[in-house]
Design a protein around this motif. Structure first.
Motif, PDB file in Angstrom:
ATOM      1  N   VAL B  89      76.205  29.417   2.199  1.00  0.00           N
ATOM      2  CA  VAL B  89      75.693  30.381   3.065  1.00  0.00           C
ATOM      3  C   VAL B  89      76.387  31.704   2.649  1.00  0.00           C
ATOM      4  CG1 VAL B  89      78.757  30.087   3.176  1.00  0.00           C
ATOM      5  CG2 VAL B  89      77.259  30.654   5.200  1.00  0.00           C
ATOM      6  N   GLY B  90      76.437  31.935   1.829  1.00  0.00           N
ATOM      7  CA  GLY B  90      76.984  33.489   0.928  1.00  0.00           C
ATOM      8  C   GLY B  90      75.343  34.255   1.159  1.00  0.00           C
ATOM      9  N   ARG B  91      73.820  33.493   0.037  1.00  0.00           N
ATOM     10  CA  ARG B  91      72.626  34.027   0.391  1.00  0.00           C
ATOM     11  C   ARG B  91      72.560  33.901   2.017  1.00  0.00           C
ATOM     12  NH1 ARG B  91      70.517  33.488  -5.241  1.00  0.00           N
ATOM     13  NH2 ARG B  91      71.885  31.925  -6.325  1.00  0.00           N
ATOM     14  N   THR B  92      72.752  32.795   2.899  1.00  0.00           N
ATOM     15  CA  THR B  92      72.001  32.758   4.027  1.00  0.00           C
ATOM     16  C   THR B  92      72.652  34.275   4.764  1.00  0.00           C
ATOM     17  OG1 THR B  92      71.725  30.528   4.087  1.00  0.00           O
ATOM     18  CG2 THR B  92      72.218  31.547   6.413  1.00  0.00           C
ATOM     19  N   VAL B  93      74.072  34.908   4.695  1.00  0.00           N
ATOM     20  CA  VAL B  93      74.429  36.104   5.363  1.00  0.00           C
ATOM     21  C   VAL B  93      73.802  37.347   4.948  1.00  0.00           C
ATOM     22  CG1 VAL B  93      77.005  37.520   5.816  1.00  0.00           C
ATOM     23  CG2 VAL B  93      76.346  34.492   6.155  1.00  0.00           C
ATOM     24  N   LYS B  94      73.960  37.130   3.503  1.00  0.00           N
ATOM     25  CA  LYS B  94      73.428  38.745   2.825  1.00  0.00           C
ATOM     26  C   LYS B  94      71.619  38.757   3.557  1.00  0.00           C
ATOM     27  CE  LYS B  94      75.444  39.501  -1.193  1.00  0.00           C
ATOM     28  NZ  LYS B  94      75.841  38.544  -2.142  1.00  0.00           N
ATOM     29  N   LEU B  95      70.626  37.990   4.388  1.00  0.00           N
ATOM     30  CA  LEU B  95      69.459  37.804   4.916  1.00  0.00           C
ATOM     31  C   LEU B  95      69.219  38.132   5.477  1.00  0.00           C
ATOM     32  CD1 LEU B  95      68.182  34.771   2.569  1.00  0.00           C
ATOM     33  CD2 LEU B  95      67.216  36.866   2.412  1.00  0.00           C
ATOM     34  N   LEU B  96      70.636  37.274   6.481  1.00  0.00           N
ATOM     35  CA  LEU B  96      70.312  37.944   7.689  1.00  0.00           C
ATOM     36  C   LEU B  96      70.792  39.262   7.868  1.00  0.00           C
ATOM     37  CD1 LEU B  96      72.453  34.289   8.966  1.00  0.00           C
ATOM     38  CD2 LEU B  96      69.758  35.292   9.518  1.00  0.00           C
ATOM     39  N   ARG B  97      71.917  40.144   7.238  1.00  0.00           N
ATOM     40  CA  ARG B  97      72.268  40.449   7.599  1.00  0.00           C
ATOM     41  C   ARG B  97      70.961  41.690   7.526  1.00  0.00           C
ATOM     42  NH1 ARG B  97      77.738  42.659   7.679  1.00  0.00           N
ATOM     43  NH2 ARG B  97      78.333  40.616   6.943  1.00  0.00           N
ATOM     44  N   ASP B  98      70.507  41.333   5.953  1.00  0.00           N
ATOM     45  CA  ASP B  98      68.778  42.519   4.849  1.00  0.00           C
ATOM     46  C   ASP B  98      68.102  42.884   7.122  1.00  0.00           C
ATOM     47  OD1 ASP B  98      69.623  43.503   2.848  1.00  0.00           O
ATOM     48  OD2 ASP B  98      68.699  41.782   2.025  1.00  0.00           O
ATOM     49  N   LEU B  99      67.734  41.586   7.382  1.00  0.00           N
ATOM     50  CA  LEU B  99      67.320  40.755   8.931  1.00  0.00           C
ATOM     51  C   LEU B  99      67.595  42.020   9.502  1.00  0.00           C
ATOM     52  CD1 LEU B  99      65.936  37.180   9.339  1.00  0.00           C
ATOM     53  CD2 LEU B  99      64.437  39.110   8.608  1.00  0.00           C
ATOM     54  N   ALA B 100      68.680  42.005  10.271  1.00  0.00           N
ATOM     55  CA  ALA B 100      69.291  42.518  11.116  1.00  0.00           C
ATOM     56  C   ALA B 100      68.800  44.310  11.077  1.00  0.00           C
ATOM     57  CB  ALA B 100      71.046  42.169  10.722  1.00  0.00           C
ATOM     58  N   VAL B 101      69.079  44.521   9.955  1.00  0.00           N
ATOM     59  CA  VAL B 101      68.557  46.130   9.693  1.00  0.00           C
ATOM     60  C   VAL B 101      66.952  46.219   9.525  1.00  0.00           C
ATOM     61  CG1 VAL B 101      70.431  46.868   9.724  1.00  0.00           C
ATOM     62  CG2 VAL B 101      69.425  46.125   7.506  1.00  0.00           C
ATOM     63  N   GLN B 102      66.147  44.881   9.220  1.00  0.00           N
ATOM     64  CA  GLN B 102      64.748  45.002   9.255  1.00  0.00           C
ATOM     65  C   GLN B 102      64.333  45.958   7.893  1.00  0.00           C
ATOM     66  OE1 GLN B 102      63.072  46.992  12.153  1.00  0.00           O
ATOM     67  NE2 GLN B 102      62.647  45.028  13.365  1.00  0.00           N
ATOM     68  N   ALA B 103      65.397  45.067   6.812  1.00  0.00           N
ATOM     69  CA  ALA B 103      64.877  45.183   5.837  1.00  0.00           C
ATOM     70  C   ALA B 103      64.358  44.429   5.017  1.00  0.00           C
ATOM     71  CB  ALA B 103      66.663  45.928   4.925  1.00  0.00           C
ATOM     72  N   PRO B 104      63.603  44.453   3.710  1.00  0.00           N
ATOM     73  CA  PRO B 104      62.776  43.123   2.608  1.00  0.00           C
ATOM     74  C   PRO B 104      63.701  42.708   3.065  1.00  0.00           C
ATOM     75  CG  PRO B 104      62.356  45.354   1.979  1.00  0.00           C
ATOM     76  CD  PRO B 104      63.075  45.413   3.654  1.00  0.00           C
ATOM     77  N   LEU B 105      63.963  40.619   3.069  1.00  0.00           N
ATOM     78  CA  LEU B 105      64.146  39.872   2.259  1.00  0.00           C
ATOM     79  C   LEU B 105      63.642  40.104   0.928  1.00  0.00           C
ATOM     80  CD1 LEU B 105      64.120  37.469   5.330  1.00  0.00           C
ATOM     81  CD2 LEU B 105      65.870  39.335   4.834  1.00  0.00           C
ATOM     82  N   SER B 106      65.130  39.485   0.396  1.00  0.00           N
ATOM     83  CA  SER B 106      64.817  39.377  -1.710  1.00  0.00           C
ATOM     84  C   SER B 106      63.890  37.402  -1.176  1.00  0.00           C
ATOM     85  CB  SER B 106      65.828  39.453  -1.926  1.00  0.00           C
ATOM     86  OG  SER B 106      66.039  38.301  -3.198  1.00  0.00           O
ATOM     87  N   PRO B 107      62.351  37.057  -2.244  1.00  0.00           N
ATOM     88  CA  PRO B 107      62.598  36.305  -2.114  1.00  0.00           C
ATOM     89  C   PRO B 107      63.476  35.202  -3.135  1.00  0.00           C
ATOM     90  CG  PRO B 107      60.353  37.739  -2.542  1.00  0.00           C
ATOM     91  CD  PRO B 107      62.169  38.726  -2.813  1.00  0.00           C
ATOM     92  N   ALA B 108      63.532  35.603  -4.452  1.00  0.00           N
ATOM     93  CA  ALA B 108      64.546  34.730  -4.475  1.00  0.00           C
ATOM     94  C   ALA B 108      65.431  34.097  -3.975  1.00  0.00           C
ATOM     95  CB  ALA B 108      64.613  35.274  -5.927  1.00  0.00           C
ATOM     96  N   SER B 109      66.083  35.103  -3.211  1.00  0.00           N
ATOM     97  CA  SER B 109      66.977  34.796  -2.761  1.00  0.00           C
ATOM     98  C   SER B 109      66.786  33.696  -1.804  1.00  0.00           C
ATOM     99  CB  SER B 109      68.105  36.298  -1.593  1.00  0.00           C
ATOM    100  OG  SER B 109      69.386  35.892  -2.961  1.00  0.00           O
TER     101      SER B 109
END
Lengths: 86, 260
Positions: B89-109
């Motif tokens: 869930v820690g990774r998921t939250v980070k990905l969602l935070r990136d999505l929220a600011v339209q930053a590219p997502l880390s493929p590894a994450s």
């Protein structure tokens, strides 16, 4: 160029979580993927993202061109240097 | 009511504060001399460094616990079940935070945030060719995984067969932490499950029933299910355990050891 190569080695280590690998461990001319450093396809995508974030370089995910650029630290340095010059 | 019988033939648990059997026994008995300090890191020499770097601390804990139950002298489990309520869930939250600011997502994450990622790395690192599943069933997760182990074993003829179950969860990160109703002393718990009554270990039976008392209850923070289950296993004088989830109650009881 030496400075840029060191910078790129640091970028590779940080972006790809290469624990236990130091800048001195990476030979600029050795292959980054499979042989040599042993990176995989997920690393390729991650490295592409890091180049985009750091230098604003956008690469096609699966082109022959990208493969050449990703061959080694030497070839990555050439790519970044030419992008900076442009 | 129908009940199912399994034997827990071995276990291993990890948290930054406890990793030795005696430490967990003291934890279960409430006998810890001083407050446990968070100093342990799971050592995974059997996982190639290039694979290991991808694992979160929780993933390392899970693979460490699993690895303790896979000695060379023992038969390989016929299947492995990874079970986690919230997964990475820690990774998921980070990905969602990136999505929220339209930053590219880390493929590894992204690739490691999926629920079967830890099982996948386990299978590569240990060259496991037997089936691996990844379960998430809300508050029923631990019991659902043990039921899954029971059903997989029940349809097989071999009495000696064992299944490895690996439970792992971290406390919910910000901003979800206020919804977390579980206290986690155990970061990862692995158990070997068998149907054979003759096998050494702790024989237990469980049954489940729909809850009748479904009126709203004020949420109370309690010990996570994996923790409660481990405590139940280790506390000699605790004969039963009741784990109530949203809609079901799982009732566990220890059975007499045949060898005793």
């Amino acid at each position: 160029m030496t400075e840029l190569k060191t910078e790129l080695k640091k970028l590779v280590i940080d972006a790809l979580d290469l624990e236990d690998v130091t800048v001195d461990d990476i030979d600029s001319s050795e292959p980054l993927f499979i042989d040599g450093l042993g990176l995989d396809s997920i690393d390729a995508l991650e490295l592409g993202l890091a180049l985009q974030k750091t230098y604003g370089i956008k690469l096609a995910a699966d082109s022959e061109e990208t493969r050449k650029h990703f061959a080694s630290i030497d070839s990555l340095a050439e790519l970044v240097a030419s992008h900076k010059a442009a | 009511m129908e009940s199912f019988q399994i034997t827990i033939s071995d276990w291993a648990a990890f948290s930054p504060c406890r990793m030795q059997r005696e430490e967990w026994q003291a934890w279960a008995d409430g006998n810890e001399g001083s407050a446990a300090e968070a100093g342990y890191k799971p050592d995974l020499p059997w996982v190639n460094a290039m694979l290991r770097r991808r694992l979160s601390p929780m993933g390392r804990a899970a693979l460490w616990a699993a690895g303790q139950l896979l000695d060379e002298g023992r038969a390989e489990p016929i299947a492995t079940i990874f079970a986690s309520r919230h997964g990475e869930v820690g990774r998921t939250v980070k990905l969602l935070r990136d999505l929220a600011v339209q930053a590219p997502l880390s493929p590894a994450s992204f690739s490691l945030s999926v629920h079967n990622a830890i099982g996948g790395i386990h299978s590569i690192a240990n060259k496991v060719f037997s089936p691996i599943s990844a379960i998430s069933a809300g508050p029923d997760t631990v019991c659902a995984a043990l039921l899954e182990a029971y059903t997989q074993l029940a349809v097989r003829p071999g009495d000696e067969d064992e299944i490895l179950c690996v439970f792992y969860d971290d406390p919910l990160p910000e901003p979800l932490e206020r919804f977390d109703l579980e206290q986690h002393d155990v970061q990862a718990l692995a158990v070997r499950v068998s149907l054979a009554k003759s096998v050494e270990g702790i024989p237990v039976a469980f049954s489940l029933e729909e809850r009748q008392d479904l009126q709203e209850q004020a949420p109370v923070k309690k010990l996570a299910c994996a923790d409660q289950f481990l405590r139940f296993l280790l506390q000699e004088d605790t004969p039963t355990l009741e784990l109530s989830a949203d809609r079901r109650t799982w009732r566990w009881r220890k059975l007499a050891r045949t060898s005793a």
